[in-house]
Design an enzyme around this catalytic site. Sequence first.
Site, PDB file in Angstrom:
ATOM      1  CE  LYS A  13      -2.164  -0.690   3.789  1.00  0.00           C
ATOM      2  NZ  LYS A  13      -1.353  -2.173   4.480  1.00  0.00           N
ATOM      3  NE  ARG A  88      -3.907  -0.940   9.732  1.00  0.00           N
ATOM      4  CZ  ARG A  88      -2.738  -0.357   9.142  1.00  0.00           C
ATOM      5  NH1 ARG A  88      -2.401   1.066   9.071  1.00  0.00           N
ATOM      6  NH2 ARG A  88      -1.687  -1.134   8.984  1.00  0.00           N
ATOM      7  NE  ARG A 127       7.137  -3.247   6.012  1.00  0.00           N
ATOM      8  CZ  ARG A 127       6.087  -2.733   5.911  1.00  0.00           C
ATOM      9  NH1 ARG A 127       5.390  -2.607   4.881  1.00  0.00           N
ATOM     10  NH2 ARG A 127       5.552  -2.786   7.230  1.00  0.00           N
ATOM     11  NE  ARG A 160       6.686  -0.384  10.291  1.00  0.00           N
ATOM     12  CZ  ARG A 160       5.526  -0.523   9.492  1.00  0.00           C
ATOM     13  NH1 ARG A 160       5.428   0.179   8.385  1.00  0.00           N
ATOM     14  NH2 ARG A 160       4.475  -0.885   9.984  1.00  0.00           N
ATOM     15  NE  ARG A 171       2.035  -4.536  11.380  1.00  0.00           N
ATOM     16  CZ  ARG A 171       3.075  -4.622  10.220  1.00  0.00           C
ATOM     17  NH1 ARG A 171       4.201  -5.155  10.494  1.00  0.00           N
ATOM     18  NH2 ARG A 171       3.129  -3.578   9.160  1.00  0.00           N
TER      19      ARG A 171
HETATM   20  P1  AMP Z   1       1.320   0.636   8.999  1.00  0.00           P
HETATM   21  O1  AMP Z   1       2.784   1.505   8.596  1.00  0.00           O
HETATM   22  O2  AMP Z   1       0.180   1.303   8.287  1.00  0.00           O
HETATM   23  O3  AMP Z   1       1.377  -0.689   8.801  1.00  0.00           O
HETATM   24  O4  AMP Z   1       0.822   0.968  10.672  1.00  0.00           O
HETATM   25  C1  AMP Z   1       1.695   0.700  11.706  1.00  0.00           C
HETATM   26  C2  AMP Z   1       0.840   0.775  12.874  1.00  0.00           C
HETATM   27  O5  AMP Z   1       0.264   2.027  13.297  1.00  0.00           O
HETATM   28  C3  AMP Z   1      -0.238  -0.464  12.752  1.00  0.00           C
HETATM   29  O6  AMP Z   1      -0.024  -1.812  13.050  1.00  0.00           O
HETATM   30  C4  AMP Z   1      -1.045   0.162  13.858  1.00  0.00           C
HETATM   31  O7  AMP Z   1      -0.771  -0.007  15.394  1.00  0.00           O
HETATM   32  C5  AMP Z   1      -1.060   1.541  13.700  1.00  0.00           C
HETATM   33  N1  AMP Z   1      -2.067   2.330  12.761  1.00  0.00           N
HETATM   34  C6  AMP Z   1      -1.685   2.763  11.455  1.00  0.00           C
HETATM   35  N2  AMP Z   1      -2.867   3.313  10.740  1.00  0.00           N
HETATM   36  C7  AMP Z   1      -3.682   2.908  11.918  1.00  0.00           C
HETATM   37  C8  AMP Z   1      -5.396   2.893  11.668  1.00  0.00           C
HETATM   38  N3  AMP Z   1      -6.026   3.710  10.774  1.00  0.00           N
HETATM   39  N4  AMP Z   1      -6.198   2.478  12.772  1.00  0.00           N
HETATM   40  C9  AMP Z   1      -5.380   1.886  13.701  1.00  0.00           C
HETATM   41  N5  AMP Z   1      -4.071   1.712  13.936  1.00  0.00           N
HETATM   42  C10 AMP Z   1      -3.399   2.278  12.888  1.00  0.00           C
END
Ligand code: AMP
Length: 217
Positions: A13, A88, A127, A160, A171
Amino acid sequence: MKLVMLGAPGAGKGTQAKLISQQFDVSHISTGDMLREAVEKETELGIKAKAYMDEGRLVPDKLVISMVQERLGREDCQNGFTLDGFPRTVAQAEVLQDMLERIDKGLGMVLDIEVSEDMLIRRLTQRRQCRKCGKIYHLANNPSATEGVCDECGGEIYQRVDDEESAIKKRLEEYHSKTKPLISYYQELGLLRVIDGQQGTDDVFEDIKRVLKASRV
Ligand code: AMP
């Protein structure tokens, strides 16, 4: 152009959202990047979000929704945006619909990037990301020229915490239970387009451009 990118963690994404935003001159809004920045800066939001993120759990809706509401109200979103990592949950999607319908005609399209679970796990464990500009690398398929140093900004490349194995499992569980229902939510609204995310980055982007062009979003 107002787009939402859907897909499991590791589907690509972020990479595609960045390409779309560059090509079509719209803002790229990554809630993950915004939250990581808040954690790094130890803001009130960052302090609250950190434990959830480290464990691979979703941050509570209330916190994320107000962060996104503030972000979408800024000037640089008036020309459109690509939302990466938001919504999400169905509650987040409902707030987004309300918000956009109030200010404009709503979302243009939702792109669901589909990738098999095996490939997701392979991608996530390998990653790496630049701490400074957020650029994404992959140890085997897309490494940086100099190990540990970002090709674009010279920043430090790191893994990360939530790309470690136990957090990845959590996740993916969160994705299946809370985010996947958004596929039928957006299907019913007639906004969903499915993209084969198993291909290489360039081919995925070509498919996305074709879909966007055909729908004149
Ligand atoms: P990402 O970089 O999009 O994989 O997001 C990393 C982490 O941020 C996720 O595993 C969640 O803990 C948090 N996060 C990001 N976007 C959201 C969202 N829309 N709702 C809730 N938690 C989020």
